[in-house]
Design an enzyme around this catalytic site. Structure first.
Site, short mmCIF file in Angstrom:
data_model
loop_
_atom_site.label_atom_id
_atom_site.label_comp_id
_atom_site.label_asym_id
_atom_site.label_seq_id
_atom_site.Cartn_x
_atom_site.Cartn_y
_atom_site.Cartn_z
N GLU A 171 0.81 -1.22 0.00
CA GLU A 171 0.00 0.00 0.00
C GLU A 171 0.85 1.27 0.00
OE1 GLU A 171 -2.83 -0.39 3.19
OE2 GLU A 171 -3.72 -2.20 2.33
N GLU A 182 -6.28 -10.10 -2.70
CA GLU A 182 -7.02 -10.12 -1.44
C GLU A 182 -8.52 -10.01 -1.71
OE1 GLU A 182 -5.57 -7.23 1.35
OE2 GLU A 182 -3.48 -7.55 0.81
#
Length: 571
Positions: free
Chosen positions: A333, A433
């Protein structure tokens, strides 16, 4: 600072509409009917990304001063914008810059002005071409005075823009039939089987072709402790019956492994890794660094002290599991947080992470992994921009991870358009994910089917990882495939099992006669071929089905009823 122009080919827009901008490539003289600089000066420059000229904007007098163009758009429709931008200077005391593309329009009835962003490309650096843009949805009201705009967030920043595009995202027609056609085209290849001329061929022969491991990666996040706990057989059985890839949900993260400096837990993850490897499961490492989730003791470090701690972390975790993992998420991220970058004082810290990890383990694949890519529009183009730039400067990035935590309402049209945009970077994509939330329980099996089918049918996607599967061990239990103390499959779990183990898996049996050629269209991957006579295996061999297909000539020698096993690998 590296000064370069991306070597990416000038590609047409991928979302399917008609170009809505005038003078979109900036090759014509600027006029009042196309581009203008609001509260600034626009001029032509030969410093172009593509072609002979681009638009240069200088002498901006307000922070809202922008390059803009009035456009015609329709209420309730979604549009995609992208452009290339180069900033010529930073604002005072900054070493990076944000450039905001957006759309402004007024409600015809009230005169109220709306401003909607297309997406954010953070960390734009001086002298480099960056890609900006994304999608936006026009509200279902009558509007007027719509225009797209591009502006840095500080009026002192001069900038150049080239190769812009605004197009409507068209409906996804023919789904799922078109997706199934793409699956057949890109995920399958041809198998031909025949007996050689010297084989003994009695009546009653059959040939069985069984896929043992697919080229495409289907997997899930796992709980390292549950995977080796003797009391968790239901959990383990469900995983091994459905998946050939795994990713640690937590026990490879720095914060979990080393909560106290110098006290590192290698064993929890390693026990699970060894169990997975013993079952032939491949493993993603998640993650080496996470900008917003480091151990508490790391938060107090900066400069060289932080760099030394990070270097030790790299050698510890990448070195310790070297040879056991296929992939690593390097800087998790990094588009939404830059804590480590800021504290280190190095704007190219993430590049350093990739290069150092590659030095330690040259064989492991190194991935970006970020969110708000397909579920929201914020970082779609930013991730493409980052991937293109890293490729251009030789950073050893292997692929792009897209998290895909999607919420109801789920728009497959938008998800595909965003996926297409990221694919322009030319790197393999993994859905890392995947979860589905906010969908009524009765609709969830079909939504899993639709989203998995969309991803599986996309040419750039090479794997899909669910973010867990058992409701008792998930951060997002709405996405569970099994429930109860024994991990009993629910309706969604049954649908996913049917897709992965039946519809998208090849296992066929055919009668086999001398002089006959058997044709099978199979999913790419590893296979076992067995020739049987009276239910006895008399010949067995392994082969790999790749992009070019495979032609197998089976040789049977000796008595046709005597079991004969020939273990070979056919390329």
């Amino acid at each position: 600072m590296v000064m370069l122009v991306y070597s990416l080919l000038f590609l047409p827009a991928v979302w399917g509409g008609t170009e809505l901008l005038k003078n979109a490539d900036f090759e014509s003289h600027f006029s009042s009917s196309d581009w203008r600089a609001m509260s600034g000066t626009i001029s032509a420059t030969s410093d172009a990304y593509h072609g002979h000229q681009a638009a240069k904007v200088t002498k901006r007098t307000h922070s809202y001063s922008a390059l803009e163009q009035y456009v015609t758009v329709k209420k309730g429709h979604r549009y995609y914008f992208r452009a290339y931008v180069k900033i010529l200077n930073y604002a005072h005391s900054k070493d990076k810059q944000n450039v905001a593309p957006g759309m402004s329009f007024k409600e015809r009835s009230s005169g109220k002005t709306h401003y909607q962003g297309f997406g954010v490309t953070p960390y734009i650096q001086v002298g480099q071409w960056h890609i900006i843009g994304g999608d936006t949805l026009i509200p279902d009201v009558d509007i007027t005075d719509a225009h797209v705009y591009i502006r840095p967030d500080d009026q002192s920043v001069d900038f150049i823009v080239d190769d812009a595009s605004l197009q409507e995202i068209l409906p996804l027609t023919g789904f799922p039939a078109d997706a199934n056609k793409r699956i057949d085209s890109i995920r399958k290849a041809d198998i031909t089987i025949r007996l050689d001329d010297h084989s003994v061929a009695p009546s009653g022969l059959s040939v069985e072709v069984e896929e043992t491991s697919g080229m495409f990666g289907f997997g899930s996040a796992i709980n390292a402790k549950a995977l080796v706990d003797p009391s968790m057989k239901g959990y383990q059985n469900f995983f091994y019956q459905n998946f050939k890839w795994a990713v640690h949900g937590g026990y490879l993260k720095w914060k979990t492994m080393e909560p106290q400096r110098g006290h590192i837990d290698y064993d929890t993850a390693m026990k699970a890794i060894n169990a997975l490897l013993s079952h032939g499961v491949k493993i993603r490492g998640h993650n080496i660094f996470w900008e917003s989730n480091s151990p508490a003791w790391v938060d107090h470090l900066s400069g060289q002290a932080l760099r030394q701690a990070m270097e030790k972390r790299l050698h510890d975790v990448v070195g310790h599991y070297k040879g056991k993992l296929q992939q690593w998420d390097v800087d998790n991220e990094c588009l939404s947080n830059d804590t480590l970058v800021r504290h280190s004082g190095d704007v190219n810290l993430t590049m350093w992470m990739f290069r150092e990890a590659h030095k330690i383990d040259p064989n492991v694949q190194l991935y970006f992994n970020d969110h708000e890519i397909v579920n929201y529009n914020k970082h779609t183009v930013a991730l493409e921009d980052l991937a293109v730039y890293y490729k251009a400067v030789g950073v050893p990035v292997s692929g792009i991870g897209i998290q895909s935590h999607v919420h109801h309402p789920i728009d497959l049209v938008v998800i595909k358009a965003r996926l297409d945009e990221v694919a322009r970077a030319g790197l393999p994509i993994w859905i890392t994910e995947m979860t589905i939330e906010g969908v009524p329980e009765k609709d969830k099996p079909q939504m899993f089917d639709d989203l998995l089918r969309l991803y599986f049918s996309h040419h750039a996607v090479q794997g899909i990882m669910l973010w867990g599967f058992w409701s008792k061990l998930m951060s997002r239990p709405e996405s569970a495939l099994c429930t109860g103390s024994d991990c009993t499959p629910n309706d969604t779990g049954k649908r996913v099992h049917q897709l992965l183990q039946t519809e998208w898996r090849t296992h066929e049996t055919h009668d086999l006669h001398k002089g006959q050629t058997i044709h099978i269209r199979g999913f790419k991957g590893h296979y076992t071929l067995r020739v049987k006579h009276a239910d006895h295996v008399i010949h067995e061999e392994n082969f790999y089905l790749g992009y070019k297909g495979t032609d197998l000539k089976v040789s049977l020698s000796g008595s046709s009823t005597r079991p004969h096993v020939n273990q070979i690998l056919v390329g």
